[in-house]
Design an enzyme around this catalytic site. Sequence first.
Site, PDB file in Angstrom:
ATOM      1  N   ASP A 217       0.866  -1.173   0.000  1.00  0.00           N
ATOM      2  CA  ASP A 217       0.000   0.000   0.000  1.00  0.00           C
ATOM      3  C   ASP A 217       0.905   1.225   0.000  1.00  0.00           C
ATOM      4  OD1 ASP A 217      -1.724   2.145   0.639  1.00  0.00           O
ATOM      5  OD2 ASP A 217      -3.042   0.836   1.807  1.00  0.00           O
ATOM      6  N   VAL A 218       0.783   2.078  -1.002  1.00  0.00           N
ATOM      7  CA  VAL A 218       1.689   3.223  -1.115  1.00  0.00           C
ATOM      8  C   VAL A 218       1.536   4.198   0.040  1.00  0.00           C
ATOM      9  CG1 VAL A 218       1.904   3.096  -3.630  1.00  0.00           C
ATOM     10  CG2 VAL A 218       0.109   4.526  -2.609  1.00  0.00           C
TER      11      VAL A 218
ATOM     12  N   ASN B 193       2.586   5.473 -10.177  1.00  0.00           N
ATOM     13  CA  ASN B 193       1.327   5.423 -10.908  1.00  0.00           C
ATOM     14  C   ASN B 193       0.113   5.211 -10.018  1.00  0.00           C
ATOM     15  OD1 ASN B 193      -0.574   4.623 -13.243  1.00  0.00           O
ATOM     16  ND2 ASN B 193      -0.442   2.735 -12.044  1.00  0.00           N
TER      17      ASN B 193
ATOM     18  N   TYR C 132      -9.885  14.990  -5.833  1.00  0.00           N
ATOM     19  CA  TYR C 132      -9.056  14.514  -6.944  1.00  0.00           C
ATOM     20  C   TYR C 132      -8.253  15.661  -7.547  1.00  0.00           C
ATOM     21  CZ  TYR C 132      -7.727  11.568 -10.888  1.00  0.00           C
ATOM     22  OH  TYR C 132      -7.005  10.839 -11.810  1.00  0.00           O
TER      23      TYR C 132
ATOM     24  N   LYS D 190      -4.121  15.932  -7.692  1.00  0.00           N
ATOM     25  CA  LYS D 190      -3.388  15.969  -8.956  1.00  0.00           C
ATOM     26  C   LYS D 190      -2.736  17.330  -9.207  1.00  0.00           C
ATOM     27  CE  LYS D 190      -4.078  11.696 -10.214  1.00  0.00           C
ATOM     28  NZ  LYS D 190      -2.959  10.727 -10.285  1.00  0.00           N
TER      29      LYS D 190
ATOM     30  N   VAL E 217      -8.533   7.665 -20.109  1.00  0.00           N
ATOM     31  CA  VAL E 217      -7.823   6.434 -20.445  1.00  0.00           C
ATOM     32  C   VAL E 217      -8.751   5.252 -20.206  1.00  0.00           C
ATOM     33  CG1 VAL E 217      -5.758   5.040 -20.042  1.00  0.00           C
ATOM     34  CG2 VAL E 217      -5.679   7.519 -19.670  1.00  0.00           C
TER      35      VAL E 217
ATOM     36  N   THR F 243      -9.320   2.331 -18.624  1.00  0.00           N
ATOM     37  CA  THR F 243      -8.801   1.533 -17.514  1.00  0.00           C
ATOM     38  C   THR F 243      -9.945   1.126 -16.593  1.00  0.00           C
ATOM     39  OG1 THR F 243      -8.447   3.308 -15.902  1.00  0.00           O
ATOM     40  CG2 THR F 243      -6.716   2.956 -17.555  1.00  0.00           C
TER      41      THR F 243
END
Length: 245
Positions: free
Chosen positions: A69-70, A96, A160, A164, A193, A195
Amino acid sequence: MATDLPTNLQGKTALITGGSKGIGYGIAEILVNAGMNVTITARSEQDVQTAANKLNELGGGKALGVSCDVRDYKAQEAVVTQTLDTFDSLDALIANAGVGAFAAIEDLSVEDWHKVIDTNLTGVFYSVKACVDALKASQGYVITISSLAGRNFFAGGAAYNASKFGLTGFTEAVMLDLRKYGVKVSTIMPGSVATYFNDHQPSDADAWKIQIEDIGKLTYDLLTMHPRTLPSRVEIRPTQPPSAR
């Protein structure tokens, strides 16, 4: 015209967070096919091992899958140690891993705010911090995956957008910190994208979107660009979104 372009990634090593699917996996696949070794991380042990097994079947570089887990700095330090023990060096970090939570401010929960900021911004700080000594030793490359939401705000995007916008600024400041060591730093800012992001299921209806292999090829291009040249911020968007038709 000079032709001494350093395009050989054979035997070099990349660490890709969020590498079990989506953009991270698309990058890993391109780099493994180019002969790079990769360590991919994801929170799910099953998902990351399944992805690593698929990458190892390609016959290029080797893949190591590690659950991480980052948001856990010690866990990220352990991933770097395991990568160095397995592959002897670390030449690129592809930060990422990311999540989304979208709601108007009166409906955005404190828990969702922290999940997004702690993953998309603090998690990248942890990734870079854990890797920085190894990347200075290899004169490597840091690539963060930001978003066009890192320069274009929208309703319902408070968490978000903040993550970012912050990531884009963080990356460009880190670029100034690390370039004196020969470490290159770039951020890729994609639009739509195809995904699994935010529980989306890719389908034929996503053919107009950027595909994960497109981000993989762009990452390859950055890693193989002449060391004298640095595209520090790369915006990438669909050529023909529905709104333009």
